[in-house]
Design a protein around this motif. Structure first.
Motif, PDB file in Angstrom:
ATOM      1  N   LYS A   1       0.834  -1.205   0.000  1.00  0.00           N
ATOM      2  CA  LYS A   1       0.000   0.000   0.000  1.00  0.00           C
ATOM      3  C   LYS A   1       0.870   1.256   0.000  1.00  0.00           C
TER       4      LYS A   1
ATOM      5  N   ALA B   1      -1.779  -4.836  -2.970  1.00  0.00           N
ATOM      6  CA  ALA B   1      -2.074  -4.688  -1.547  1.00  0.00           C
ATOM      7  C   ALA B   1      -3.451  -5.264  -1.212  1.00  0.00           C
TER       8      ALA B   1
ATOM      9  N   LEU C   1      -8.695   0.968   0.670  1.00  0.00           N
ATOM     10  CA  LEU C   1      -8.128   0.686  -0.649  1.00  0.00           C
ATOM     11  C   LEU C   1      -9.215   0.566  -1.710  1.00  0.00           C
TER      12      LEU C   1
ATOM     13  N   THR D   1      -1.620  -0.690  -5.269  1.00  0.00           N
ATOM     14  CA  THR D   1      -2.936  -0.840  -4.640  1.00  0.00           C
ATOM     15  C   THR D   1      -3.540  -2.212  -4.874  1.00  0.00           C
TER      16      THR D   1
END
Length: 868
Positions: A452, A460, A490, A457
């Motif tokens: 992250k 993650a 996220l 992204t």
């Protein structure tokens, strides 16, 4: 060097309205050259795995792929469509044999890369590279979206550029290879056991411990072989190079022989001094297989290790029970149990937990099979500790590998831990192991934070999802709150980025790309609603983008209405209403009243088009159009509109006039058919036509059809029609149930035939006997004869017999029926006290023929016996 050689390039041209198209095939070559550069590790591992069981070298092995796929459009709502990729078939050829077995089905990839271009009115709307994972055959995967007005010139061009194998596909191939290895390992085990049997002349042995050991070995060989034989992946019904099915049957026969020899020896033994020998030799045999599994080729190790296990079944329990009285058979079982326990404890103390768990598993099964054993409570205690120890080691290796960024090793040991948990722990036992997963969940969580912070992204998200899945799998909820919090942040980040992209495209005037990006955001929201339920940015943007479309559609409708194009106007208003309802938009224009005005003109035009069909006597087409107009009238609530009612009234009158004209024409044709049927004496046809004519007149009474002539026909021929009906009923029973069932009905018709005045129609009725005489069928005549005999009807029975003799040669059944007839006639004549001599009567009945001599004698004998 390119990753793959692509032999065929796909170009798909798809009209927007179409939702399917032809599949196109592409070919790929997969070999060591294509895996030297950018190929994934899974491809390297796959090729190496195939090479191990293939006679070719790694440098020369080649696998060919032919993949059928299509890129196509499919509507998701009125204004949007999704772009889909579908793989319909994968053919794998080339070096696909592994140790004599084809592994083509398990070599199919399930991850694909490709690219597509979407054009509308010669303008490129989208040009993208796409990746899809774990796609199954004949299943479509969404790869994009589009939003533009329908246009026949829309073209979608796409092709595959690469393929790969998911962890699931790789595992499937590895399992297939292991099945094949176990097949050949079973061969090695069988060969070694056969050699041992031959060398020691076991088939003629009388050594009870030795016979028991080899009986058990052949029993387990059969169980192991059956697992390969029943494996549908191998398909031994079609390919069985070692003839494993035949070899298993041979070992089954050997097992039967050893059992017979063992049972015979047991019957002859008085003292049971062999008990210790059995347990000792049996435990030695297990230990030898366990040791052999560490020395043999790694291909064969699994099967030899399997042979070192008990493979406990009812046959083993039954045989061990036969070794003596209860106390003695328990002694054998007890010694085997104690020996296995000793070995398990030794492996446990050496921290060889995998072997210890295998033996502990056998011990627990042994305890259940022999409840009288003296059990050791430490077995359960150490079994639990061994399981916990091995599971913990898997989890610790996975967590350390994760922290060291060795994701492949982490995934492999995580998978081992999951399989172990499923095999040895029930759902209600997760509390016992949940604390073990803390380090692994923490490692996934830390890796997720790291990804992250590096702005990776998507990676993650996958890591946090892995952490969450691990928590659920092993019942550890210590990090759940933190994981869900990170996932929500996220997912919101990804979602808002998609909305941002869509907004930028919209502000730049690129409405097609704006709609596509926003549709992605909407689907992303739908797929992750757990985290994005309160996020409505994409919905608001979608409404903002659709408002001009609705306004434009209304304007187009007004223009079309002014130009007299009512149908186009109605379609535009309906489109506007659908969009407004779908996206909950506020519209100032009076869509309903505009649509109703356009609908009124469309309905009137539709009714008038039905008029033209009536004039050309296309009544079915007219009725269909009439129904469409009625449905439109109801849909738009225009039932009370006077102009529409007047149009319908005029159409109704024309349809009634034409319908009556058609009915009268059809009626006249039916009358002509009636007259023809009378002339041709076709009264079945006459009856059907008469009924049709009457029904036509009665059902269309408003057309004032004159039924006088038809009614006269009905009155004149009613009795003949009644007779035909009765006769046809008899014939129907005869055809469906046989003459035996129909004869009584036929006789009743004979008796009633005078009621129908058939002479008035110059028609004669055929009696039963006349009917069967015309049929010239001895089978029917025999049935009639039997029937009349049962009814004691001597006259008709005699006529039937005479006819039967004319139609058929004499047989035993005819003689017996004739004997019955002779007796019946004799009884009748005695009762009538006939003055004619019986000799004369016998000749009157049966004639002078020689073949009827026995019948005449039967008649005379019966007659004389009755008058005594």
């Amino acid at each position: 060097m390119r990753l793959f050689f692509i032999a065929v390039c796909i170009t798909l041209i798809l009209p927007f309205r179409l939702q399917s198209q032809q599949f196109t095939s592409q070919s790929f070559v997969f070999d060591s050259k294509t895996t030297n550069t950018s190929a994934t590790k899974s491809k390297h591992d796959l090729l190496f795995l195939v090479t191990n069981g293939n006679p070719k070298f790694l440098s020369t092995i080649q696998i060919n792929y032919f993949i059928d796929s299509r890129f196509y459009l499919q509507k998701t709502s009125y204004s949007t469509s999704e772009i889909l990729l579908e793989i319909s078939n994968i053919v794998v050829t080339g070096d696909t044999l592994y140790r004599s077995f084809t592994i083509s089905p398990s070599l199919c990839p399930d991850c694909f890369e490709g690219k597509f271009t979407l054009n509308n009115l010669d303008e490129s709307i989208q040009n993208k590279i796409v990746k899809v994972s774990e796609i199954g055959l004949n299943r479509s995967v969404r790869i994009g979206f589009c939003d533009f007005e329908e246009n026949p010139s829309t073209k979608l061009n796409g092709k595959l550029t690469n393929f790969d194998f998911s962890a699931k596909a790789s595992e499937q191939l590895e399992n297939h290879v292991n099945y094949i290895n176990d097949y050949w390992a079973t061969k090695v085990l069988m060969d070694s056991l056969q050699s041992e049997i031959n060398e020691n002349n076991i088939s003629n042995s009388n050594d009870i411990p030795q016979l028991f050991v080899f009986w058990d070995k052949t029993r387990k060989i059969s169980i192991i072989a059956s697992e390969s034989i029943d494996n549908e992946v191998l398909g031994l019904k079609f390919v069985d190079p070692f003839d494993l099915i035949g070899k298993k049957n041979q070992f089954d026969r050997l097992n039967t022989r050893f059992r017979t020899l063992l049972e015979n020896e047991l019957k002859q033994v008085i003292r049971k001094d062999f008990v210790n020998g059995i347990a000792e030799k049996y435990l030695q045999s297990l230990q030898k297989y366990r040791q052999a599994s560490k020395r043999v080729d790694f291909y064969d190790a699994n099967i030899f290790y399997t042979a070192s296990q008990l493979k406990l079944d009812k046959y083993f329990v039954e045989m061990l029970t036969k070794l003596g009285r209860p106390d003695e058979h328990n002694s054998v079982a007890q010694q085997i149990y104690d020996g296995l326990k000793k070995t398990a404890f030794e492996e446990f103390e050496k921290d060889d937990l995998a072997d210890a768990i295998t033996i502990f598993t056998d011990l627990k099964a042994f305890e259940k099979a022999f409840p009288d054993l003296i059990k050791d409570v430490q077995v359960e205690d150490r079994f639990v500790k061994a399981k916990e120890g091995l599971l913990n080691s898997f989890l610790q290796i996975a967590s350390r590998a994760m922290l060291a960024n060795n994701t492949d090793m982490a995934a492999r040991y995580h998978h081992k831990a999951e399989d172990f948990r499923k095999k040895y722990y029930a759902e209600d036992q997760l509390d016992d192991i949940k604390d073990m997963t803390g380090n692994l969940v923490s490692a996934y969580y830390k890796k997720g934070i790291e990804l992250k912070n590096s702005n990776l992204t998507e990676d993650a998200i996958r890591m946090f999802e892995q952490a969450l899945t691990t928590s659920k799998t092993f019942g550890n909820g210590s990090f759940t709150v933190e994981i869900l919090k990170e996932l929500k942040l996220l997912h919101i980040q990804v979602y808002l980025e998609l909305v941002k992209n869509a907004t930028e495209f919209f502000e730049d005037g690129n409405e097609a790309m704006a709609a596509s990006e926003n549709e992605k955001a909407l689907f992303y929201r739908e797929d992750h609603l757990e985290f994005l339920e309160t996020s409505v940015e994409a919905i608001l943007l979608q409404r903002k983008m659709k408002q001009p479309v609705v306004n434009s559609s209304i304007e187009n409708g007004i223009i079309s209405a002014q130009q007299g194009q009512a149908k186009q106007a109605l379609e535009a208003y309906n489109n506007a209403r659908i969009l407004a309802d779908e996206f909950k938009l506020i519209v100032d224009a009076p869509i309903d009243s505009l649509a109703n005005a356009a609908a009124k003109q469309v309905i009137i035009q539709t009714i008038r088009s039905a008029n033209s069909k009536v004039w050309s006597n296309e009544m079915d087409a007219a009725l269909k159009i009439y129904t469409e107009a009625k449905e439109l009238q109801q849909k738009y609530g225009l039932e009370s509109d006077s102009a529409i009612r007047d149009e319908f009234r005029r159409l109704d009158n024309k349809m009634i006039q034409q319908a009556c004209f058609n009915c009268k024409r059809d009626y006249d044709n039916l009358v002509l058919k009636l007259e023809k049927a009378i002339r041709m004496n076709r009264f079945d046809q006459f009856a059907n036509t008469l009924q049709a004519a009457i029904e036509l007149g009665e059902q269309n009474s408003g057309c004032l059809i004159d039924l006088t002539k038809v009614r006269n026909f009905q009155n004149k021929y009613q009795k003949l029609l009644d007779y035909n009906k009765r006769y046809n009923e008899v014939m129907q029973v005869m055809y469906n149930q046989g003459f035996a069932e129909a004869i009584s009905l036929y006789e009743k018709l004979d008796g009633d035939s005078h009621l129908f005045s058939l002479n008035d129609y110059a028609i004669s009725h055929l009696t039963v006997l006349q009917f069967i005489e015309n049929q010239d069928n001895s089978g029917l005549t025999r049935i009639a004869l039997t029937y009349y005999l049962s009814k004691n009807d001597a006259a008709n029975a005699l006529k039937s017999f005479e006819l039967f003799q004319q139609q058929s040669s004499e047989d035993n059944e005819a003689i017996q029926l004739g004997q019955d007839l002779a007796e019946m006639l004799a009884k009748q004549d005695v009762e009538l006290s006939s003055e004619i001599p019986p000799e004369t009567l016998s000749y009157n009945y049966f004639g002078q023929e020689k073949r009827n001599k026995s019948l005449r004698l039967t008649y005379l004998r019966t007659y004389r016996n009755l008058i005594k």
